[in-house]
Write an enzyme that holds these catalytic residues in place. Structure first.
Site, PDB file in Angstrom:
ATOM      1  N   GLU A  68       1.648  -0.285  -4.970  1.00 43.25           N
ATOM      2  CA  GLU A  68       0.699   0.749  -5.386  1.00 43.25           C
ATOM      3  C   GLU A  68       1.509   2.017  -5.642  1.00 43.25           C
ATOM      4  OE1 GLU A  68      -3.293   3.051  -3.729  1.00 43.25           O
ATOM      5  OE2 GLU A  68      -1.755   2.392  -2.326  1.00 43.25           O
ATOM      6  N   ASP A 128       0.835  -1.200   0.000  1.00 47.51           N
ATOM      7  CA  ASP A 128       0.000   0.000   0.000  1.00 47.51           C
ATOM      8  C   ASP A 128       0.876   1.260   0.000  1.00 47.51           C
ATOM      9  OD1 ASP A 128      -2.732   1.120   0.303  1.00 47.51           O
ATOM     10  OD2 ASP A 128      -1.984   1.835   2.231  1.00 47.51           O
TER      11      ASP A 128
END
Length: 527
Positions: free
Chosen positions: A265, A204
């Site tokens: 990401e 993330d």
């Protein structure tokens, strides 16, 4: 001649089809209305029948619940609403038995405000734990102009008047990665789950972690309408120091057998910058979200494909493709029809590199209406209702058309299930050869049979709203395939000796070496 992907020499992750499970909404195994690991295990055979290579599971950790699990209290424990660590071990065992790999989500940019580190930092400003976050001394106004990506200032005050940084919700304080103890701790987290058998991680906010050490103002204000974070976030994202962390993590992954992998990401506007995250000694994949954030526009799609292939080729990495995820409205709604969503899916599955699917897109699910009183997403509340948030793409999966709650749960689902959801149910589509589910199954099967699909090389041309992608294998297979997508408003004749697959049934059979391609349609052909 067909050359099966199983005979290829590449690591599995280069051209994998990865299926993202939003754990809370996938399958409820105990009837409490919340998807869990036990429920996911019961649905693994479905994923195997779909033909995907791996399943990526959104955060399962003990969490404060402020942002769908992305506010982590304990990185080596499982939230009781999802199960236990032993459930993760069992998930990995079951998945491996079916030929599926398991990727977990990991959240290194921030913790929960309930994490023991942050609680120690709140209790004692002189504690070494305070160095693990970004604290600033008391003052009348925030230390700078940095904004939360969820709306409002990125700074909140502690009870004793200090400011602390949170680029997301106030319940998600950002970690200070300039402190070596942070990197050391995450090495241990990686090893904990790798030792348990997981095959990799989706990282993330991989473009985040480090911040400007002088805490200078950003030159602009974050806008959710941008393709990705650019100059307006120059002080809070994409700091050069972040690449040293991904080299460190890559060495950890490479120390384990079985081609463990990391996908980051990387929501940046500059695709060349995204590519740098996938250099041979860094992340295996770096998400680029240009297609995900593009409207239904042939030029935008063609330009993105061309730029992305070039950017990743420059660093010798495969290009990962994604059209939907848990942060974006569903394709059917964004593009304006299920027909367009089907066409886009076939285009994506033809492209060289890996393809990431989001649970429910293979069913043609639209964005769901969620009444304000049922919303859960902090974006909705932080923006005072000005931004709808992401609840509409997180509605639970419909499994059974004649069962209460579409077979997701025997209890009360955590988000309301629309009345029309049973029409999209897996059991109904599984017996319909024209369904969107059947299309995805056929496309993934052909991708496995023809190396030119997914594991090939591509050239892209655009003519009158039609994108043509010529695909050739890297494995010596002389059988090229061409993908056409008509994003224009008129039917177009294209050359085709054999149509392998069409996204819509209204493609006339090849007669004179050509077919008529209707608008909003994709075909794969052998010339």
């Amino acid at each position: 001649m067909l050359v099966s992907r199983q005979l290829a020499r590449d690591p599995w992750w280069r051209d994998a089809v990865v299926y993202q499970v939003y754990l809370r909404s996938f399958a409820d195994g105990n009837g409490d209305g919340i998807g869990d690991l036990a429920g996911l295990r019961t649905r693994l055979p479905y994923l195997a029948s779909l033909g995907v290579d791996a399943v990526w599971v959104t955060p399962h950790y003990v969490s404060g619940g402020a942002d769908g699990g992305y506010d982590v209290i304990d990185y080596t424990a499982v939230d009781p609403s999802y199960g236990t660590v032993e459930d993760v071990r069992a998930l990995v065992t079951d998945a491996h038995a079916l030929g599926l790999r398991v990727l977990l989500d990991i959240v290194p940019n921030h913790t929960s405000d309930q994490h023991e580190w942050f609680q120690q930092a709140l209790a004692d400003p002189s504690s070494p734990f305070a160095d693990l976050y970004h604290f600033m001394p008391p003052s009348e106004s925030p230390p700078n102009n940095w904004q939360s990506m969820f709306g409002g200032p990125a700074w909140s005050r502690t009870p004793d008047g200090r400011w602390y940084l949170h680029l997301f919700t106030p319940q998600q304080p950002d970690l200070n990665w300039d402190e070596p103890a942070v990197a050391d701790a995450f090495d241990e987290v990686l090893r904990f789950w790798f030792d348990l058998g997981v095959d990799g991680f989706r990282v993330d906010v991989a473009y985040g972690l480090f911040k400007d050490p002088a805490y200078r103002d950003n030159p602009g204000i974050y806008s959710p309408t941008l393709f990705g974070h650019g100059p307006e976030q120059a002080m809070t994202t994409n700091q050069p120091r972040v690449h040293q962390i991904w080299r460190r993590w890559r060495s950890v992954a490479d120390s384990y057998p079985g081609d463990r992998m990391l996908v980051g990401e990387v929501s940046l506007a500059d695709l060349d910058e995204v590519g740098l995250y996938a250099r041979p000694d860094e992340l295996h994949h770096a998400f680029q979200f240009r297609l995900l954030k593009s409207d239904w526009d042939a030029a935008a799609f063609a330009d993105t494909i061309t730029e992305a292939l070039a950017a990743f080729d420059r660093v010798g990495a495969p290009a990962p493709w994604v059209l939907g995820n848990h942060d974006k409205a569903r394709q059917v709604t964004r593009y304006g029809s299920e027909r367009r969503a089907r066409a886009a899916a076939m285009l994506m599955l033809a492209l060289p590199g890996s393809a990431y699917l989001y649970a429910g897109e293979e069913l043609g699910l639209p964005e769901a209406f969620v009444p304000d009183e049922a919303r859960r997403d902090p974006i909705f509340f932080r923006s005072n209702g000005k931004r709808a948030g992401r609840d509409g793409c997180r509605i639970p999966m419909p499994w059974e058309s004649l069962t209460r709650n579409a077979g997701f749960t025997s209890g009360t689902p955590w988000l309301p299930i629309p009345a029309n959801w049973p029409a999209y149910a897996v059991d109904r589509q599984a017996v319909d050869p024209s369904s969107t589910l059947a299309l995805y199954q056929q496309a993934i099967l052909l991708r496995d049979l023809y190396p030119a699909l997914g594991s090939g090389q591509a050239s892209v041309t655009l003519t009158d709203g039609v994108i043509r992608v010529d695909l050739t294998s890297r494995f010596g297979d002389p059988d090229p395939i061409t993908c056409y997508i008509n994003m224009g408003s008129d039917p177009v004749a294209v050359p085709a000796t054999q149509v392998l697959l069409a996204s819509s049934p209204d493609v006339p059979a090849a007669a004179d070496g050509s077919v008529t391609l209707a608008p909003d349609t994709t075909i794969w052909v052998r010339l």
